[in-house]
Design an enzyme around this catalytic site. Structure first.
Site, short mmCIF file in Angstrom:
data_model
loop_
_atom_site.label_atom_id
_atom_site.label_comp_id
_atom_site.label_asym_id
_atom_site.label_seq_id
_atom_site.Cartn_x
_atom_site.Cartn_y
_atom_site.Cartn_z
N HIS A 1 4.48 -29.98 -18.71
CA HIS A 1 3.64 -30.00 -17.51
C HIS A 1 3.01 -31.39 -17.39
CE1 HIS A 1 3.88 -25.61 -16.95
NE2 HIS A 1 3.87 -25.55 -18.27
N ARG B 1 1.34 -32.50 -14.56
CA ARG B 1 0.10 -32.43 -13.76
C ARG B 1 0.05 -33.42 -12.59
NH1 ARG B 1 -0.45 -27.71 -15.92
NH2 ARG B 1 -1.50 -27.59 -17.94
N HIS C 1 8.99 -17.43 -17.18
CA HIS C 1 7.73 -17.19 -17.88
C HIS C 1 7.55 -15.67 -17.87
CE1 HIS C 1 3.22 -17.88 -18.44
NE2 HIS C 1 3.26 -16.65 -17.95
N HIS D 1 9.17 -20.14 -23.80
CA HIS D 1 8.18 -19.83 -24.85
C HIS D 1 8.15 -18.38 -25.36
CE1 HIS D 1 6.06 -18.72 -21.21
NE2 HIS D 1 5.64 -19.93 -20.95
N ASP E 1 6.10 -27.01 -24.09
CA ASP E 1 5.11 -26.43 -23.16
C ASP E 1 3.85 -27.29 -23.14
OD1 ASP E 1 3.90 -24.85 -21.28
OD2 ASP E 1 3.60 -23.11 -22.57
N HIS F 1 -5.08 -30.41 -20.48
CA HIS F 1 -6.27 -29.95 -19.75
C HIS F 1 -7.47 -30.80 -20.16
CE1 HIS F 1 -4.68 -26.46 -17.73
NE2 HIS F 1 -4.16 -25.99 -18.84
#
Ligand SMILES: [Zn+2]
Length: 457
Positions: free
Chosen positions: A66, A68, A183, A236, A309, A313
């Protein structure tokens, strides 16, 4: 760009079964020659790098990152994420679609590819959304996304609940020759849970997530895949039950690939007590028996690849200030009070992983659970195959996308030393053995610890 001549390393290439000392000449963006030590006599103009004690492997590829960007520059940007990837030994990463705006249109795909082209680091492989806005209601335009350069479809972060919508996506993606990454989460079974159900959730006073929330959705999607006659990729994987379902699905003829993350095969749910929301992700860390099952499945071929993954954050999203002092010794204060439990449940899911994935996977090699060849299959050969990339191989004429690994270099994960813009990791402070010491993309060194690591020897 001068040709590069790598000498003295052990070359490992699962595609050709090679694991032996080799000298490798890179010219332009391809591997010009690979031969036993001393056999090649390149021109004096080449740059020679002595990599004795290291492995030279086809560049690592992450099928699940990810970045972002667009949307959340305080967490990560395409530039910082691709640099973090290169530092972790990755030559390419598949960038998930849950950006803002979502990558459900060629405009967003084009933006991502254009930004990535300006960065000398890992390559970006765009992942397109399965449903518009990841809302699970309306199909994205798969043909248009594929034409723009998307190499996989996924609503990752969100499950696709509607079986008809997913069946259609599987069929169209199959027709386009592109994989769909799933997912697996039955939100009806998650019921506001924050971490794996069990003793740790109870002592913290937070709601638990039953393993069935994952495995029941895996069960449904294996049936859909069989009916559609199309392959699926499961992201995952985290539970014993899911692993058993994959084995059973294959026996029934389903075409399944699947991945496991370093955090799921390294840590169990007890890590939450030490790291708080930096060990909170979805699917959550599970029990010791699940960790053991994942390791066995990585070794025996049930799990096809390791994926990070990588989910950056900022501290605010992780509710760091509201939960300060709640986790890790000696500040244990459990159960959490009501406000803290609410903050914990509301905290963003995910951990960064690009810069620690390889060393955590190498730990399985050092423990004798994986052979080096199998590790490279899990982190390069099979990911390249899934995304239908040219890389993942180490023979003359192949792309000069290469990772140089020192399997024995010991280092400590520094709390503030990540190249990623975020530092939400449950591995900070951990002593690790082995890492990428150089990453080469299209014949160009995009990350290197040389000469530092050589001097340290
Ligand atoms: Zn996910």
């Amino acid at each position: 760009m001068k040709p590069l001549f790598l000498i003295g390393a052990v070359a490992i290439d699962p595609a050709s079964g090679l694991e032996a000392q080799r000298d490798i000449l890179l010219s332009g963006s391809t591997i010009a020659a690979i031969a036993p030590p001393g056999a090649l006599k390149p021109e004096p103009a080449v740059t020679t790098i002595d990599v004795r004690g290291c492995w030279v492997v086809p560049g690592l590829i992450d099928v699940h990152t990810h970045l972002r960007d667009p949307g959340f520059p305080q967490k990560e940007t395409i530039e910082s994420g691709l640099r973090a990837a290169a530092a972790g030994g990755f030559v390419a990463v598949a960038a998930m679609a849950n950006t803002d705006p979502v990558n459900d249109s060629p405009e967003v795909t084009n933006y991502m590819l254009a930004r990535a082209a300006q960065v000398k680091a890992a390559a970006l492989i765009p992942v397109g959304a399965v449903t518009r806005g990841l809302k699970g209601v309306e199909a994205a335009d798969y043909e248009k996304l594929a034409a723009a350069g998307v190499r996989m479809f996924s609503d990752d972060g969100m499950p696709v609940d509607d079986p008809a919508l997913l069946s259609n996506a599987l069929e169209v993606a199959h027709h386009l020759g592109l994989p769909v990454s799933l997912h697996e989460e039955d939100r009806g079974l998650v019921r506001g849970g924050a971490i794996n159900a069990g003793a740790v959730a109870q002592s913290l006073g937070v709601a638990g997530i039953a393993p069935a929330a994952e495995s029941e959705r895996v069960r449904r999607d294996l049936e859909l895949a069989l009916k559609a006659g199309a392959p699926i990729h499961i992201a995952h994987l985290s539970t014993r039950e899911s692993i058993e379902l994959v084995r059973a699905g294959r026996r029934h003829g389903a075409q399944i690939t699947c991945e496991a993350t370093p955090h799921h095969f390294t840590l169990d749910v007890r890590a939450v007590l030490d790291f708080g929301t930096d060990a909170k992700m979805n699917p959550p860390l599970r029990d010791t028996a699940d960790v053991d099952a994942l390791r066995d499945a990585l070794a025996d071929g049930t799990i096809d690849m390791i994926a990070t993954d990588h989910a950056p954050h900022d501290p605010e999203s992780k509710r760091a200030s509201e939960l300060a002092g709640c986790f890790g010794s000696p500040h244990k204060r459990w159960p959490l009070d009501e406000a803290q439990a609410r903050a914990f449940a509301a905290a963003a899911n995910g951990v960064i992983g690009l810069e620690t994935a390889l060393p955590l996977a190498l730990d399985l090699v050092h423990r004798g659970l994986l052979k080096p060849m199998r590790l490279i299959e899990l982190m390069s050969t099979n990911p390249a195959r899934l995304l239908k990339l040219e890389g993942g191989r180490l023979a003359q004429g192949d792309p000069a996308d290469i990772t140089i690994i020192d399997p024995n270099l010991e280092w400590t994960v520094p709390p503030a030393g990540f190249i990623s813009r975020s530092h939400n990791s449950p591995f900070t402070g951990r002593r690790l053995k082995g890492r990428a010491v150089a990453t080469i993309v299209k014949g160009e060194v995009v990350y290197s610890l040389f000469p530092h690591s050589r001097a340290a020897r």
